[in-house]
Write a protein that holds these residues in place. Structure first.
Motif, PDB file in Angstrom:
ATOM      1  N   LEU A  89     -58.949  -6.280  -8.080  1.00 17.10           N
ATOM      2  CA  LEU A  89     -58.545  -7.591  -7.565  1.00 17.10           C
ATOM      3  C   LEU A  89     -57.046  -7.627  -7.268  1.00 17.10           C
ATOM      4  CD1 LEU A  89     -60.543 -10.068  -9.845  1.00 17.10           C
ATOM      5  CD2 LEU A  89     -61.045  -9.443  -7.472  1.00 17.10           C
ATOM      6  N   VAL A  90     -56.251  -7.124  -8.220  1.00 14.51           N
ATOM      7  CA  VAL A  90     -54.792  -7.120  -8.044  1.00 14.51           C
ATOM      8  C   VAL A  90     -54.396  -6.257  -6.849  1.00 14.51           C
ATOM      9  CG1 VAL A  90     -52.579  -6.422  -9.066  1.00 14.51           C
ATOM     10  CG2 VAL A  90     -54.293  -7.534 -10.491  1.00 14.51           C
ATOM     11  N   MET A  91     -54.921  -5.051  -6.814  1.00 14.93           N
ATOM     12  CA  MET A  91     -54.501  -4.123  -5.766  1.00 14.93           C
ATOM     13  C   MET A  91     -55.018  -4.544  -4.394  1.00 14.93           C
ATOM     14  SD  MET A  91     -52.510  -2.428  -7.521  1.00 14.93           S
ATOM     15  CE  MET A  91     -51.944  -1.288  -6.292  1.00 14.93           C
ATOM     16  N   ASP A  92     -56.249  -5.029  -4.318  1.00 16.19           N
ATOM     17  CA  ASP A  92     -56.767  -5.493  -3.030  1.00 16.19           C
ATOM     18  C   ASP A  92     -55.969  -6.695  -2.527  1.00 16.19           C
ATOM     19  OD1 ASP A  92     -58.639  -3.486  -3.068  1.00 16.19           O
ATOM     20  OD2 ASP A  92     -60.360  -4.804  -3.409  1.00 16.19           O
ATOM     21  N   LEU A  93     -55.632  -7.610  -3.435  1.00 14.97           N
ATOM     22  CA  LEU A  93     -54.827  -8.761  -3.026  1.00 14.97           C
ATOM     23  C   LEU A  93     -53.434  -8.319  -2.586  1.00 14.97           C
ATOM     24  CD1 LEU A  93     -54.684 -11.830  -2.666  1.00 14.97           C
ATOM     25  CD2 LEU A  93     -53.921 -11.992  -5.059  1.00 14.97           C
ATOM     26  N   PHE A  94     -52.876  -7.342  -3.269  1.00 14.79           N
ATOM     27  CA  PHE A  94     -51.549  -6.840  -2.890  1.00 14.79           C
ATOM     28  C   PHE A  94     -51.598  -6.188  -1.508  1.00 14.79           C
ATOM     29  CE2 PHE A  94     -47.784  -4.155  -3.032  1.00 14.79           C
ATOM     30  CZ  PHE A  94     -46.838  -5.047  -3.533  1.00 14.79           C
ATOM     31  N   VAL A  95     -52.628  -5.407  -1.271  1.00 10.99           N
ATOM     32  CA  VAL A  95     -52.792  -4.784   0.051  1.00 10.99           C
ATOM     33  C   VAL A  95     -53.054  -5.858   1.111  1.00 10.99           C
ATOM     34  CG1 VAL A  95     -54.234  -3.225   1.440  1.00 10.99           C
ATOM     35  CG2 VAL A  95     -53.512  -2.554  -0.853  1.00 10.99           C
ATOM     36  N   GLY A  96     -53.870  -6.848   0.764  1.00  9.66           N
ATOM     37  CA  GLY A  96     -54.106  -7.961   1.684  1.00  9.66           C
ATOM     38  C   GLY A  96     -52.822  -8.694   2.015  1.00  9.66           C
ATOM     39  N   ARG A  97     -51.988  -8.901   1.016  1.00  9.65           N
ATOM     40  CA  ARG A  97     -50.684  -9.539   1.228  1.00  9.65           C
ATOM     41  C   ARG A  97     -49.839  -8.702   2.190  1.00  9.65           C
ATOM     42  NH1 ARG A  97     -45.674  -8.548  -1.154  1.00  9.65           N
ATOM     43  NH2 ARG A  97     -44.286 -10.341  -1.228  1.00  9.65           N
ATOM     44  N   TYR A  98     -49.838  -7.392   2.000  1.00 11.67           N
ATOM     45  CA  TYR A  98     -49.108  -6.500   2.895  1.00 11.67           C
ATOM     46  C   TYR A  98     -49.609  -6.648   4.336  1.00 11.67           C
ATOM     47  CZ  TYR A  98     -47.885  -2.270   5.410  1.00 11.67           C
ATOM     48  OH  TYR A  98     -47.448  -1.405   6.374  1.00 11.67           O
ATOM     49  N   ILE A  99     -50.926  -6.625   4.507  1.00  8.75           N
ATOM     50  CA  ILE A  99     -51.522  -6.773   5.836  1.00  8.75           C
ATOM     51  C   ILE A  99     -51.120  -8.123   6.431  1.00  8.75           C
ATOM     52  CG2 ILE A  99     -53.726  -7.078   7.057  1.00  8.75           C
ATOM     53  CD1 ILE A  99     -54.896  -5.004   5.029  1.00  8.75           C
ATOM     54  N   TYR A 100     -51.236  -9.174   5.631  1.00 10.29           N
ATOM     55  CA  TYR A 100     -50.879 -10.518   6.098  1.00 10.29           C
ATOM     56  C   TYR A 100     -49.414 -10.560   6.545  1.00 10.29           C
ATOM     57  CZ  TYR A 100     -49.244 -15.292   5.865  1.00 10.29           C
ATOM     58  OH  TYR A 100     -48.627 -16.478   6.156  1.00 10.29           O
ATOM     59  N   LEU A 101     -48.506 -10.060   5.707  1.00  8.81           N
ATOM     60  CA  LEU A 101     -47.076 -10.105   6.040  1.00  8.81           C
ATOM     61  C   LEU A 101     -46.760  -9.270   7.273  1.00  8.81           C
ATOM     62  CD1 LEU A 101     -45.504  -9.993   2.464  1.00  8.81           C
ATOM     63  CD2 LEU A 101     -45.673 -11.976   4.002  1.00  8.81           C
ATOM     64  N   GLN A 102     -47.426  -8.116   7.413  1.00  6.67           N
ATOM     65  CA  GLN A 102     -47.231  -7.291   8.610  1.00  6.67           C
ATOM     66  C   GLN A 102     -47.725  -8.026   9.852  1.00  6.67           C
ATOM     67  OE1 GLN A 102     -45.833  -4.075   9.189  1.00  6.67           O
ATOM     68  NE2 GLN A 102     -44.889  -4.795   7.309  1.00  6.67           N
ATOM     69  N   GLY A 103     -48.841  -8.700   9.728  1.00  5.16           N
ATOM     70  CA  GLY A 103     -49.361  -9.483  10.847  1.00  5.16           C
ATOM     71  C   GLY A 103     -48.415 -10.604  11.231  1.00  5.16           C
ATOM     72  N   GLN A 104     -47.831 -11.262  10.236  1.00  7.83           N
ATOM     73  CA  GLN A 104     -46.872 -12.329  10.515  1.00  7.83           C
ATOM     74  C   GLN A 104     -45.620 -11.770  11.195  1.00  7.83           C
ATOM     75  OE1 GLN A 104     -47.102 -15.899   9.803  1.00  7.83           O
ATOM     76  NE2 GLN A 104     -49.194 -15.121   9.931  1.00  7.83           N
ATOM     77  N   LYS A 105     -45.207 -10.598  10.767  1.00  7.52           N
ATOM     78  CA  LYS A 105     -43.999  -9.978  11.313  1.00  7.52           C
ATOM     79  C   LYS A 105     -44.205  -9.460  12.738  1.00  7.52           C
ATOM     80  CE  LYS A 105     -40.862  -6.135  10.407  1.00  7.52           C
ATOM     81  NZ  LYS A 105     -40.602  -4.984   9.537  1.00  7.52           N
TER      82      LYS A 105
END
Length: 158
Positions: A89-105
């Motif tokens: 859960l922690v790692m998937d959410l962290f990776v999801g956060r990375y994907i989200y932030l990259q998409g925003q950028k």
């Protein structure tokens, strides 16, 4: 608190963050929440608690030189399985956060990658990497235009 309760709470805890990233990616609150590391603190604390309570001398020995049979035996224990699940859960959410932030950028579409990441983290990450490569190869100017628009928006609000 029982292990099953902690397991259920952790499963429910991550859902609002996924919902924000997938359904409200451009909302100011989503950006603010996902730019923070605070969502990870309760999960990390739950993980540490479960990890500490699941380690025995024989488990520590098995984990120090992991063999598949030993790992399978370790995860047969309910506390160890909950520990492993919260790790996911922690790692998937962290990776999801990375994907989200990259998409925003970059302005690259991330909904499919985030949905995959929610259910199977590595597949979501791979989908994001492929989407990024395809967008960069076939739409090379769109990333620069998105960044420029984002920079103008930020500078106009200051």
């Amino acid at each position: 608190m029982k292990i099953a309760q902690l397991f259920n709470i952790a499963n429910l805890y991550v859902l609002p963050f996924w919902a924000l990233m997938i359904f409200l990616p451009n909302w100011k609150i989503t950006r603010r929440v996902m730019e923070s590391y605070i969502p990870f603190v309760p999960l990390a604390l739950a993980y540490i608690y479960l990890f500490v309570t699941s380690i025995t001398p024989e488990n520590a020995q098995a984990l120090s030189n992991p063999q598949l049979a030993d790992i399978a035996k370790f995860f047969a224990d309910e506390t160890a399985a909950a520990t492993g699940w919260i790790h996911f859960l922690v790692m998937d959410l962290f990776v999801g956060r990375y994907i989200y932030l990259q998409g925003q950028k970059t302005g690259i579409w991330t909904i499919h990658s985030l949905a995959l990441c929610l259910f199977a983290g590595p597949m979501g990450l791979l989908a994001h990497i492929l989407t990024y490569w395809i967008a960069k190869k076939f739409f090379p100017n769109s990333e620069n235009e998105t960044t420029t628009v984002a920079e103008k928006t930020v500078s106009s609000t200051n």
